[in-house]
Enzyme design. Structure first.
Site, PDB file in Angstrom:
ATOM      1  CG  HIS A   1      -0.136   0.032   2.484  1.00 57.56           C
ATOM      2  ND1 HIS A   1       0.468  -0.886   3.212  1.00 57.56           N
ATOM      3  CD2 HIS A   1       0.450   1.217   3.174  1.00 57.56           C
ATOM      4  CE1 HIS A   1       1.034  -0.716   4.116  1.00 57.56           C
ATOM      5  NE2 HIS A   1       1.125   0.723   4.300  1.00 57.56           N
TER       6      HIS A   1
ATOM      7  CG  HIS B   1       6.755   5.188   2.405  1.00 58.88           C
ATOM      8  ND1 HIS B   1       6.337   6.053   3.285  1.00 58.88           N
ATOM      9  CD2 HIS B   1       7.018   4.025   3.001  1.00 58.88           C
ATOM     10  CE1 HIS B   1       6.303   5.513   4.290  1.00 58.88           C
ATOM     11  NE2 HIS B   1       6.571   4.007   4.180  1.00 58.88           N
TER      12      HIS B   1
END
Length: 146
Positions: A40, A115
């Protein structure tokens, strides 16, 4: 208490492509790779929190996300020279969404970097060749998840 974070979900086909690329990290690090199913884009890490999940879900439903996302390259926290967390970079930087989440949840956090975590490094085997992680992945994000 649960360890919680707010994230953007990634389409399955992109997760599969990143997972294939991710396997190359074993040539550079002794590490724990993130499972494909758990990939994710982190927007806000809440950690072990006392905040009620329902309250968080209500708040994140109010935040509109309609972004073209690019996942690319590779980097690390705190640095590629001394990596602890290796991740794919994200464009745009999504700082506006992060700041909105912090405001809505009453959290004061600085130093945000959007990120996609690839691995948690235990030991560096050799310096990483960042050129082999040149693929770019594109998708449209439209909602947040907890």
């Amino acid at each position: 208490m649960k360890r919680l974070f707010i994230a953007l979900e990634i389409p399955e086909n992109i997760k599969e492509a990143i997972a294939k690329e991710q396997e190359q990290l074993n040539n550079y690090f002794y590490s724990n790779l993130v499972d494909k199913e758990k990939m994710h884009i982190t927007l806000l890490f809440l950690g072990d929190t006392k905040l009620e999940e329902n309250k968080i879900i209500d708040k994140i439903k109010e935040i509109k996300v309609n972004r073209e996302i690019t996942i690319y390259g590779i980097d690390a926290f705190p640095s590629l020279e001394s990596p602890r967390i290796v991740f794919k970079k994200i464009e745009p930087d999504l700082k506006d969404i992060h700041e909105q989440l912090c405001k809505e949840l009453g959290i004061n956090e600085t130093g945000f970097t959007a990120h996609l975590t690839l691995c948690r490094v235990k030991k560096v085997l050799k310096k990483i060749d960042t050129n082999i992680f040149s693929n770019k992945f594109y998708f449209k994000a439209d909602k947040l998840s907890l």
